[in-house]
Design a protein around this motif. Structure first.
Motif, short mmCIF file in Angstrom:
data_model
loop_
_atom_site.label_atom_id
_atom_site.label_comp_id
_atom_site.label_asym_id
_atom_site.label_seq_id
_atom_site.Cartn_x
_atom_site.Cartn_y
_atom_site.Cartn_z
N ALA A 265 0.83 -1.21 0.00
CA ALA A 265 0.00 0.00 0.00
C ALA A 265 0.86 1.26 0.00
N THR A 266 1.90 1.26 0.82
CA THR A 266 2.81 2.41 0.87
C THR A 266 3.54 2.58 -0.45
N ALA A 267 3.96 1.47 -1.05
CA ALA A 267 4.68 1.53 -2.32
C ALA A 267 3.79 2.11 -3.43
N ILE A 268 2.54 1.68 -3.48
CA ILE A 268 1.61 2.20 -4.49
C ILE A 268 1.42 3.69 -4.32
N SER A 269 1.23 4.13 -3.09
CA SER A 269 1.01 5.54 -2.81
C SER A 269 2.24 6.38 -3.20
N GLU A 270 3.43 5.91 -2.86
CA GLU A 270 4.62 6.69 -3.15
C GLU A 270 4.96 6.67 -4.64
N LEU A 271 4.67 5.57 -5.33
CA LEU A 271 4.89 5.55 -6.78
C LEU A 271 3.99 6.56 -7.48
N ARG A 272 2.75 6.64 -7.04
CA ARG A 272 1.80 7.57 -7.68
C ARG A 272 2.11 9.02 -7.32
N ASN A 273 2.31 9.30 -6.05
CA ASN A 273 2.42 10.69 -5.59
C ASN A 273 3.82 11.28 -5.68
N LYS A 274 4.84 10.44 -5.49
CA LYS A 274 6.21 10.96 -5.50
C LYS A 274 6.95 10.70 -6.81
N VAL A 275 6.66 9.53 -7.41
CA VAL A 275 7.42 9.13 -8.61
C VAL A 275 6.68 9.48 -9.89
N GLY A 276 5.36 9.64 -9.83
CA GLY A 276 4.60 10.02 -11.02
C GLY A 276 4.09 8.87 -11.85
N VAL A 277 4.00 7.69 -11.27
CA VAL A 277 3.47 6.51 -11.98
C VAL A 277 1.95 6.63 -12.07
N SER A 278 1.38 6.19 -13.20
CA SER A 278 -0.06 6.28 -13.40
C SER A 278 -0.80 5.33 -12.46
N LYS A 279 -2.06 5.63 -12.21
CA LYS A 279 -2.88 4.82 -11.32
C LYS A 279 -3.02 3.40 -11.86
N GLU A 280 -3.19 3.27 -13.19
CA GLU A 280 -3.39 1.94 -13.79
C GLU A 280 -2.18 1.05 -13.58
N SER A 281 -1.00 1.60 -13.83
CA SER A 281 0.23 0.80 -13.68
C SER A 281 0.49 0.47 -12.21
N ALA A 282 0.34 1.47 -11.33
CA ALA A 282 0.60 1.25 -9.91
C ALA A 282 -0.36 0.23 -9.32
N SER A 283 -1.60 0.21 -9.80
CA SER A 283 -2.62 -0.68 -9.23
C SER A 283 -2.55 -2.10 -9.78
N PHE A 284 -1.92 -2.27 -10.95
CA PHE A 284 -1.87 -3.61 -11.53
C PHE A 284 -0.48 -4.21 -11.52
N ILE A 285 0.50 -3.46 -12.04
CA ILE A 285 1.85 -4.02 -12.20
C ILE A 285 2.53 -4.25 -10.87
N LEU A 286 2.37 -3.33 -9.93
CA LEU A 286 3.03 -3.48 -8.63
C LEU A 286 2.48 -4.68 -7.84
N PRO A 287 1.14 -4.86 -7.72
CA PRO A 287 0.64 -6.07 -7.06
C PRO A 287 1.05 -7.35 -7.78
N LEU A 288 1.12 -7.29 -9.12
CA LEU A 288 1.59 -8.45 -9.87
C LEU A 288 3.02 -8.79 -9.46
N GLY A 289 3.84 -7.75 -9.32
CA GLY A 289 5.22 -7.97 -8.90
C GLY A 289 5.32 -8.53 -7.49
N ALA A 290 4.44 -8.05 -6.60
CA ALA A 290 4.44 -8.57 -5.23
C ALA A 290 4.09 -10.05 -5.19
N ALA A 291 3.37 -10.52 -6.23
CA ALA A 291 2.96 -11.92 -6.29
C ALA A 291 4.00 -12.81 -6.97
N ILE A 292 4.70 -12.27 -7.99
CA ILE A 292 5.57 -13.14 -8.79
C ILE A 292 7.03 -12.71 -8.83
N ASN A 293 7.37 -11.53 -8.32
CA ASN A 293 8.74 -11.04 -8.47
C ASN A 293 9.42 -10.89 -7.11
N MET A 294 10.37 -11.76 -6.83
CA MET A 294 11.09 -11.70 -5.56
C MET A 294 12.58 -11.91 -5.84
#
Length: 408
Positions: A265-294
């Motif tokens: 949740a913190t990562a999504i918020s900071e990507l959107r507000n501090k880094v400038g990532v779009s809502k669509e990417s932050a809401s889909f790609i980041l959770p996908l990474g949390a599931a498959i990318n370690m």
């Protein structure tokens, strides 16, 4: 005064007491071997169901095949690339510095390596299970993973018709996680028994080798951290320094919680507000990474495999390394989102090349410290790929990305 210790603190206490008990009460410490064996068997017990249901649950959470097709292709390829680089880095450093060299531990019984074809053709021919039930019964981890991926993808395609099956998978996943939670709660006692026996059997010299093991792991994690910045520069065509600076809070939270999912949740918020990532990417790609990318977990699994092979005197050839890259990549995908989960997935990686699971007990005491660093690399990798894909999509707000670099 009532002091309540956290689990990782209990594990550290168990390790310390186990070392002291093994040093000064050797005859009694040797008698604790059955307790350590029982604990390891409990971990082995949940490996197969964890692999099956954690991967199934992760895939079926992606309900929109079109969205997965458009954004997921790039994200998935980048995630797999970073993970495979991580595994390769871990395997390379472990072979160069050999943290297990000079430490020899005899096995209680002979270990039979899996059938070797010494060729990629043999590997590909046997990766598809002709009988998935048989694969589970025999603990053929690669075949279980392939079956899980195939089933999960089919469930995505049938959409709402598979809702009941998805609910069943979700319930089973929660059940398996609860079982693992119960096993993990016993870790301090298992660590005490295992460390007592190991020190009594092999002496205190084994702890000196763990310092070399820790150094190799930390070195590999640092290389991966730099590599992620290079990816931002090359594929995302952005300066990685603002990213590193603005992600410091997320990384600190990852260190503290040792959980990518708790940091999400913190990562999504900071990507959107501090880094400038779009809502669509932050809401889909980041959770996908949390599931498959370690990435951090992949590095750790690779290094541990070589470390255990060295201390048990098990030779590995090119075929084994191909298997290790694949299973460590897949194992990091299936790693559960809770502290200590990678220790369970390690069973899959080790068993895939015939390395006994008994060695896991040696590193349990230091796993928590290393897990904090691994989690930081995991979430940093997720955020890196999210930024790169968003830039490729043309939706990254570079004005926000480069703003307030010195004041953050």
């Amino acid at each position: 005064m009532n002091i309540k210790l956290k689990l990782w603190q209990k594990v550290m206490v168990g390790m310390a007491l186990g070392i002291l008990f093994g040093m000064f009460f050797k005859p009694y410490a040797l008698s604790l071997e059955p307790i350590g064996t029982i604990f390891m068997n409990m971990i082995k017990m949940v490996v197969v169901p964890l692999i099956l249901f954690s991967i199934l649950n992760g895939i079926t959470n992606i309900s929109d095949a079109n969205t997965f097709g458009r954004l997921g292709k790039r994200a998935f390829l980048l995630y797999m690339s970073t993970t495979m680089f991580a595994v390769t880095t871990g395997l390379t450093l472990a072979n160069v510095f050999q943290p297990g060299a000079g430490l020899s531990i005899a096995l209680s019984e002979q270990v039979h390596s899996p059938e070797q074809g010494h060729a990629l053709k043999h590997l590909l021919m046997n990766i598809i299970p002709s009988n998935p039930i048989k694969a589970m019964a025999e603990g053929n981890t690669l075949q279980i993973v392939v079956f899980a991926f195939f089933t999960g993808f089919a469930l995505i395609l049938i959409g709402d018709k598979g809702r009941e099956v998805k609910n069943f998978i979700s319930s089973c996943t929660h059940l398996i996680f609860k079982m693992i939670h119960l096993v993990i709660q016993l870790t301090p006692y298992g660590v005490f028994a295992i460390m007592s026996w190991v020190i009594a059997q092999y002496g205190i010299d084994i702890m000196l080798h763990l310092s070399k093991f820790i150094a190799v792991v930390v070195g590999a994690l640092f290389i991966q951290y730099i590599f992620l910045g290079v990816m931002l520069l090359v594929f995302g065509r952005v300066n990685p320094l603002p990213f590193y600076k603005k992600m410091s809070n997320t990384q600190s939270l990852a260190l503290a919680t040792s959980s990518s999912k708790a940091t999400l949740a913190t990562a999504i918020s900071e990507l959107r507000n501090k880094v400038g990532v779009s809502k669509e990417s932050a809401s889909f790609i980041l959770p996908l990474g949390a599931a498959i990318n370690m990435d951090g977990t992949a590095i750790y699994l690779g290094i541990c495999s070589i470390f255990f092979a060295q201390i048990f005197g098990i030779p590995l050839d090119f075929y084994h390394y191909v298997i290790l890259v694949m299973t460590a990549t897949i194992g990091s995908i299936g790693a559960a989102g809770f502290p200590g989960g990678s220790m369970v997935m390690m069973g899959m990686v080790l068993s895939s090349v015939g390395i006994p699971l008994e060695g896991i007990g040696i590193i349990m005491g230091i796993d928590r410290l290393l897990e904090m660093l691994r989690t930081m690399i995991n979430i940093t990798g997720d955020c890196t790929v999210t930024v790169i894909v968003d830039k490729m999509e043309g939706t990254l707000n570079e004005k926000v990305y480069y703003s307030k670099i010195t004041s953050e």
